[in-house]
Design an enzyme around this catalytic site. Sequence first.
Site, PDB file in Angstrom:
ATOM      1  N   ASP A  82       9.127   2.413  -0.099  1.00 60.01           N
ATOM      2  CA  ASP A  82       8.204   3.282   0.726  1.00 60.01           C
ATOM      3  C   ASP A  82       8.555   2.782   2.155  1.00 60.01           C
ATOM      4  O   ASP A  82       8.078   1.740   2.876  1.00 60.01           O
ATOM      5  CB  ASP A  82       6.842   2.761   0.332  1.00 60.01           C
ATOM      6  CG  ASP A  82       5.822   3.556   1.213  1.00 60.01           C
ATOM      7  OD1 ASP A  82       5.939   4.027   2.167  1.00 60.01           O
ATOM      8  OD2 ASP A  82       4.304   3.550   0.627  1.00 60.01           O
ATOM      9  N   LYS A 103       4.198   8.581   9.334  1.00 56.17           N
ATOM     10  CA  LYS A 103       4.174   7.812  10.597  1.00 56.17           C
ATOM     11  C   LYS A 103       4.958   8.358  11.571  1.00 56.17           C
ATOM     12  O   LYS A 103       4.795   9.452  12.240  1.00 56.17           O
ATOM     13  CB  LYS A 103       3.911   6.354  10.462  1.00 56.17           C
ATOM     14  CG  LYS A 103       2.737   5.904   9.601  1.00 56.17           C
ATOM     15  CD  LYS A 103       2.319   4.578   9.451  1.00 56.17           C
ATOM     16  CE  LYS A 103       0.982   4.503   8.687  1.00 56.17           C
ATOM     17  NZ  LYS A 103       1.124   3.793   7.310  1.00 56.17           N
ATOM     18  N   TYR A 162       0.623  -1.192   0.070  1.00 53.40           N
ATOM     19  CA  TYR A 162      -0.038  -0.019   0.068  1.00 53.40           C
ATOM     20  C   TYR A 162       0.872   1.438   0.058  1.00 53.40           C
ATOM     21  O   TYR A 162       1.789   1.280   0.727  1.00 53.40           O
ATOM     22  CB  TYR A 162      -0.919  -0.074   1.183  1.00 53.40           C
ATOM     23  CG  TYR A 162      -1.667   1.159   1.419  1.00 53.40           C
ATOM     24  CD1 TYR A 162      -2.652   1.635   0.597  1.00 53.40           C
ATOM     25  CD2 TYR A 162      -1.469   2.197   2.514  1.00 53.40           C
ATOM     26  CE1 TYR A 162      -3.545   2.638   0.786  1.00 53.40           C
ATOM     27  CE2 TYR A 162      -2.209   3.195   2.818  1.00 53.40           C
ATOM     28  CZ  TYR A 162      -3.274   3.516   1.647  1.00 53.40           C
ATOM     29  OH  TYR A 162      -4.111   4.823   2.060  1.00 53.40           O
TER      30      TYR A 162
HETATM   31  C1  LIG Z   1       0.502   4.564   6.403  1.00 49.87           C
HETATM   32  C2  LIG Z   1       0.937   4.206   4.918  1.00 49.87           C
HETATM   33  C3  LIG Z   1       1.083   5.184   3.696  1.00 49.87           C
HETATM   34  C4  LIG Z   1       0.216   6.423   3.819  1.00 49.87           C
HETATM   35  O1  LIG Z   1       0.488   7.155   4.564  1.00 49.87           O
HETATM   36  P1  LIG Z   1      -0.563   8.412   5.117  1.00 49.87           P
HETATM   37  O2  LIG Z   1      -0.141   9.005   6.136  1.00 49.87           O
HETATM   38  O3  LIG Z   1      -1.924   7.442   5.809  1.00 49.87           O
HETATM   39  O4  LIG Z   1      -1.373   9.032   3.939  1.00 49.87           O
HETATM   40  C5  LIG Z   1       1.778   4.856   2.585  1.00 49.87           C
HETATM   41  N1  LIG Z   1       2.690   3.738   2.517  1.00 49.87           N
HETATM   42  C6  LIG Z   1       2.765   2.930   3.538  1.00 49.87           C
HETATM   43  C7  LIG Z   1       3.704   1.787   3.381  1.00 49.87           C
HETATM   44  C8  LIG Z   1       2.018   3.169   4.729  1.00 49.87           C
HETATM   45  O5  LIG Z   1       2.144   2.261   5.641  1.00 49.87           O
END
Ligand SMILES: *Cc1c(COP(=O)(O)O)cnc(C)c1O
Length: 404
Positions: A216, A244, A142
């Site tokens: 990511d 995060k 994701y």
């Molecule tokens: C949470 C997450 C996102 C998105 O971040 P948001 O702050 O919720 O927009 C993107 N990539 C990964 C791997 C994530 O865990």
Amino acid sequence: MVKKIKLLKEIKKYFSGDVNSPVRSFKSVGMTPIIIKSGSGSKIKTYNSKTYIDYCMSWGALIFGHSNTDIIRAVRNQLSYGTSYGFTNNYEVELAKEISKALPSVEKIRFVNSGTEATMGAVRVARKFTSRNKILKFEGCYHGSSDLLLRTDNSFIVSYNDLESVEKTVKKHYRSIAAVIVEPIAGNMGVILPDKNFLMGLRNICNRYEIILIFDEVITGFRIQYGGAQIKYNIKPDLTCLGKIIGGGFPVGAFGGKKEIMELLAPSGDLYQAGTFSGNPISMIAGLKTLQKLEYADYGLIEGRTEYLCDFIENEAKKNSVDIQINRIGSMFSLFFINKKVYDYVSVKKQNVKKFKKFYKLLFNKSVLFSPSPFESNFISFAHTQEDIEKTIKIFSSVLRRIR
Ligand SMILES: *Cc1c(COP(=O)(O)O)cnc(C)c1O
């Protein structure tokens, strides 16, 4: 209770699907949303005054637990000086320095307001740099909720850990592929670890075909160790996305990497990217405080607690003849009700979801809050005490006995 019923009514009135972010609906576990009143340390308290040991921790953002005193103090102190300037402040510089020190691949960085924005920015700048349009991504990973990364018409999608398919796809289509984007440790289909040669393989393929490799690390950044997965596995991506943890519990995102790529962003380049709240002093200070604390934190402590909990669950499951597979790394873990190894999205989907739902409810009723989906990760923070873990273990014993 009256208050809660009234609130629920209003929630239904104003929010599509009753929430502002889908997994919060608890639909994946056949329940209804919980409404939170407060969080403190490892505990979260709902509007109707039920307290839970929280293993979701704002989806991993809170590595020091809810309302950590040091972070709150730093933020409170800043509040009287302003919350957003729309101009540059010194804390952006401090946080950038801290990140770049921990992740040397990040030569230049841009702060944004969410992980979603971070991945969007990274993909856009990769496209610009390569003058190619498509991306290669992995099923079950994701990268935020932008069209750019949810749509399938602009991407090639292959299985996580399937290097052969990557090689095949790239060989055929490299002229149109700008970037490979991957969660170096997947956390959004539950925890899935990269095979030994997977990430290095990606690095080699990207080098060979001059494709931008984007890690990511929105979850893994500063979660599994100081720095991130790229430090653990010693692989240098071209671009890194963060979020995060680096916001210390406040909204944040960042993407960064090679100087020559990042220089394409406006105003030094002509790829326009901007944000009213980008680099706001509150998120920056909370993030800075967090990373400063993490630099001297003992990651072994939260890893040890995670191992202790997971080992217990595994043994207890065996004793009760419940098929369970636990994937864990550092302080993140997932459990799947299945009797085979889980290493990609196809294998994740084979888990017994019905059993998970039953398990989830039993756990919840005993005041343990796991991430409310069989496709998510759980997190242990520095605020989780040995006592919390022991309490959780006792609850697991009784729960596992009941889901045989
Ligand atoms: C949470 C997450 C996102 C998105 O971040 P948001 O702050 O919720 O927009 C993107 N990539 C990964 C791997 C994530 O865990």
